[in-house]
Design a protein around this motif. Structure first.
Motif, PDB file in Angstrom:
ATOM      1  N   SER A 162       0.849  -1.188   0.000  1.00  0.00           N
ATOM      2  CA  SER A 162       0.000   0.000   0.000  1.00  0.00           C
ATOM      3  C   SER A 162       0.884   1.236   0.000  1.00  0.00           C
ATOM      4  CB  SER A 162      -0.935   0.001   1.204  1.00  0.00           C
ATOM      5  OG  SER A 162      -0.203  -0.025   2.426  1.00  0.00           O
ATOM      6  N   ARG A 163       0.276   2.382  -0.265  1.00  0.00           N
ATOM      7  CA  ARG A 163       1.018   3.632  -0.263  1.00  0.00           C
ATOM      8  C   ARG A 163       0.123   4.748   0.256  1.00  0.00           C
ATOM      9  NH1 ARG A 163       3.198   4.674  -6.035  1.00  0.00           N
ATOM     10  NH2 ARG A 163       3.755   6.736  -5.196  1.00  0.00           N
ATOM     11  N   ASP A 164       0.780   5.767   0.780  1.00  0.00           N
ATOM     12  CA  ASP A 164       0.094   6.962   1.245  1.00  0.00           C
ATOM     13  C   ASP A 164       0.759   8.137   0.542  1.00  0.00           C
ATOM     14  OD1 ASP A 164      -0.895   9.193   2.562  1.00  0.00           O
ATOM     15  OD2 ASP A 164      -0.830   8.247   4.538  1.00  0.00           O
ATOM     16  N   ASN A 165       0.155   8.619  -0.511  1.00  0.00           N
ATOM     17  CA  ASN A 165       0.773   9.683  -1.306  1.00  0.00           C
ATOM     18  C   ASN A 165       0.832  11.015  -0.557  1.00  0.00           C
ATOM     19  OD1 ASN A 165       1.272   7.933  -3.391  1.00  0.00           O
ATOM     20  ND2 ASN A 165      -0.321   8.731  -4.735  1.00  0.00           N
ATOM     21  N   ALA A 166      -0.029  11.187   0.422  1.00  0.00           N
ATOM     22  CA  ALA A 166       0.001  12.418   1.206  1.00  0.00           C
ATOM     23  C   ALA A 166       1.215  12.458   2.137  1.00  0.00           C
ATOM     24  CB  ALA A 166      -1.279  12.556   2.011  1.00  0.00           C
ATOM     25  N   ARG A 167       1.693  11.273   2.507  1.00  0.00           N
ATOM     26  CA  ARG A 167       2.819  11.191   3.447  1.00  0.00           C
ATOM     27  C   ARG A 167       4.106  10.698   2.788  1.00  0.00           C
ATOM     28  NH1 ARG A 167       0.315   8.798   9.131  1.00  0.00           N
ATOM     29  NH2 ARG A 167      -1.299  10.383   9.378  1.00  0.00           N
ATOM     30  N   ASN A 168       4.060  10.442   1.489  1.00  0.00           N
ATOM     31  CA  ASN A 168       5.231   9.916   0.764  1.00  0.00           C
ATOM     32  C   ASN A 168       5.730   8.624   1.389  1.00  0.00           C
ATOM     33  OD1 ASN A 168       4.972  12.225  -0.736  1.00  0.00           O
ATOM     34  ND2 ASN A 168       7.044  12.966  -0.411  1.00  0.00           N
ATOM     35  N   MET A 169       4.792   7.727   1.661  1.00  0.00           N
ATOM     36  CA  MET A 169       5.134   6.469   2.309  1.00  0.00           C
ATOM     37  C   MET A 169       4.612   5.287   1.485  1.00  0.00           C
ATOM     38  SD  MET A 169       6.698   7.150   5.225  1.00  0.00           S
ATOM     39  CE  MET A 169       6.539   5.575   6.082  1.00  0.00           C
ATOM     40  N   VAL A 170       5.353   4.201   1.543  1.00  0.00           N
ATOM     41  CA  VAL A 170       4.884   2.938   0.972  1.00  0.00           C
ATOM     42  C   VAL A 170       5.101   1.860   2.022  1.00  0.00           C
ATOM     43  CG1 VAL A 170       7.094   2.455  -0.177  1.00  0.00           C
ATOM     44  CG2 VAL A 170       5.005   1.396  -1.022  1.00  0.00           C
ATOM     45  N   TYR A 171       4.193   0.898   2.056  1.00  0.00           N
ATOM     46  CA  TYR A 171       4.195  -0.116   3.101  1.00  0.00           C
ATOM     47  C   TYR A 171       4.129  -1.520   2.504  1.00  0.00           C
ATOM     48  CZ  TYR A 171       2.674   4.010   5.692  1.00  0.00           C
ATOM     49  OH  TYR A 171       2.578   5.272   6.226  1.00  0.00           O
ATOM     50  N   LEU A 172       4.656  -2.461   3.265  1.00  0.00           N
ATOM     51  CA  LEU A 172       4.517  -3.871   2.920  1.00  0.00           C
ATOM     52  C   LEU A 172       4.107  -4.600   4.202  1.00  0.00           C
ATOM     53  CD1 LEU A 172       4.883  -5.881   0.526  1.00  0.00           C
ATOM     54  CD2 LEU A 172       7.091  -6.462   1.566  1.00  0.00           C
ATOM     55  N   ASP A 173       2.882  -5.079   4.232  1.00  0.00           N
ATOM     56  CA  ASP A 173       2.395  -5.836   5.383  1.00  0.00           C
ATOM     57  C   ASP A 173       2.678  -7.306   5.150  1.00  0.00           C
ATOM     58  OD1 ASP A 173       0.085  -3.388   5.336  1.00  0.00           O
ATOM     59  OD2 ASP A 173       0.992  -3.910   7.254  1.00  0.00           O
ATOM     60  N   MET A 174       3.590  -7.835   5.919  1.00  0.00           N
ATOM     61  CA  MET A 174       4.070  -9.202   5.724  1.00  0.00           C
ATOM     62  C   MET A 174       3.395 -10.109   6.738  1.00  0.00           C
ATOM     63  SD  MET A 174       8.036  -8.000   5.447  1.00  0.00           S
ATOM     64  CE  MET A 174       8.676  -9.567   4.927  1.00  0.00           C
ATOM     65  N   ASN A 175       2.584 -11.040   6.238  1.00  0.00           N
ATOM     66  CA  ASN A 175       1.838 -11.938   7.103  1.00  0.00           C
ATOM     67  C   ASN A 175       2.267 -13.382   6.875  1.00  0.00           C
ATOM     68  OD1 ASN A 175       0.002  -9.827   8.138  1.00  0.00           O
ATOM     69  ND2 ASN A 175      -0.720  -9.778   6.022  1.00  0.00           N
ATOM     70  N   ASP A 176       2.076 -14.197   7.894  1.00  0.00           N
ATOM     71  CA  ASP A 176       2.376 -15.628   7.808  1.00  0.00           C
ATOM     72  C   ASP A 176       3.783 -15.850   7.245  1.00  0.00           C
ATOM     73  OD1 ASP A 176       0.922 -18.533   6.122  1.00  0.00           O
ATOM     74  OD2 ASP A 176       1.956 -18.337   8.054  1.00  0.00           O
ATOM     75  N   LEU A 177       4.742 -15.213   7.873  1.00  0.00           N
ATOM     76  CA  LEU A 177       6.121 -15.275   7.399  1.00  0.00           C
ATOM     77  C   LEU A 177       6.674 -16.690   7.490  1.00  0.00           C
ATOM     78  CD1 LEU A 177       7.225 -11.910   8.938  1.00  0.00           C
ATOM     79  CD2 LEU A 177       7.592 -12.536   6.547  1.00  0.00           C
ATOM     80  N   THR A 178       7.507 -17.032   6.530  1.00  0.00           N
ATOM     81  CA  THR A 178       8.163 -18.335   6.496  1.00  0.00           C
ATOM     82  C   THR A 178       9.683 -18.143   6.474  1.00  0.00           C
ATOM     83  OG1 THR A 178       8.338 -18.525   4.100  1.00  0.00           O
ATOM     84  CG2 THR A 178       6.236 -19.169   5.106  1.00  0.00           C
ATOM     85  N   LEU A 179      10.393 -19.234   6.680  1.00  0.00           N
ATOM     86  CA  LEU A 179      11.851 -19.171   6.672  1.00  0.00           C
ATOM     87  C   LEU A 179      12.368 -18.634   5.344  1.00  0.00           C
ATOM     88  CD1 LEU A 179      12.687 -22.620   8.328  1.00  0.00           C
ATOM     89  CD2 LEU A 179      12.502 -20.390   9.442  1.00  0.00           C
ATOM     90  N   GLU A 180      11.633 -18.940   4.260  1.00  0.00           N
ATOM     91  CA  GLU A 180      12.052 -18.519   2.921  1.00  0.00           C
ATOM     92  C   GLU A 180      11.886 -17.017   2.692  1.00  0.00           C
ATOM     93  OE1 GLU A 180      11.841 -22.562   3.312  1.00  0.00           O
ATOM     94  OE2 GLU A 180      10.071 -21.263   3.514  1.00  0.00           O
ATOM     95  N   ASP A 181      11.241 -16.335   3.592  1.00  0.00           N
ATOM     96  CA  ASP A 181      11.079 -14.879   3.473  1.00  0.00           C
ATOM     97  C   ASP A 181      12.270 -14.117   4.039  1.00  0.00           C
ATOM     98  OD1 ASP A 181       7.617 -15.385   4.244  1.00  0.00           O
ATOM     99  OD2 ASP A 181       8.491 -15.000   2.270  1.00  0.00           O
ATOM    100  N   THR A 182      13.201 -14.826   4.635  1.00  0.00           N
ATOM    101  CA  THR A 182      14.394 -14.171   5.172  1.00  0.00           C
ATOM    102  C   THR A 182      15.195 -13.528   4.051  1.00  0.00           C
ATOM    103  OG1 THR A 182      14.573 -15.674   7.061  1.00  0.00           O
ATOM    104  CG2 THR A 182      16.592 -14.577   6.343  1.00  0.00           C
TER     105      THR A 182
END
Length: 125
Positions: free
Chosen positions: A70-90
């Motif tokens: 997601s992004r917030d153009n008013a705040r110049n921010m971008v986000y990544l919500d990482m759920n159900d993380l696995t070892l392969e996400d390292t």
């Protein structure tokens, strides 16, 4: 130009993390944004991207359904919500900016105009 990532850390499998990227020094609203990661000994891998309007998004098959971007153009921010993380996400996760959308649309880990320094995400039991 600066892209500053934050939110990484050490977590256990199944946990969640939110990565943030603060952008400055360029017209954020005109850029497609993406998250790219690099695991030890591996090449950089496209994770997720979002069009400058926030309407169109693209994901790698490995994170689709788990890592909404997601992004917030008013705040110049971008986000990544990482759920159900696995070892392969390292990996080190990088924020990247692209003046056009081709890299994001083609799920490419290259071709971006600006890069952040990265934030480490370690998933370990």
């Amino acid at each position: 130009v600066q892209l500053v990532e934050s939110g990484g850390g050490l977590v256990q499998p199944g946990d969640s993390l939110r990565l943030s990227c603060a952008a400055s020094g360029f017209n954020f609203n005109s850029y497609t944004m993406a998250w790219v990661r690099q695991a030890p000994g591996k090449e950089r891998e496209f994770v997720a991207g979002i069009h400058r309007t926030g309407v169109r998004k693209n994901y790698s098959d490995s994170v689709k359904g788990r890592f909404p971007i997601s992004r917030d153009n008013a705040r110049n921010m971008v986000y990544l919500d990482m759920n159900d993380l696995t070892l392969e996400d390292t990996a080190v996760y990088y924020c990247a900016a692209d003046r056009d959308s081709r890299s994001m649309l083609f799920a490419s880990a290259a071709g971006y105009d600006y890069w952040g320094q990265g934030t480490q995400v370690t998933v370990s039991s």
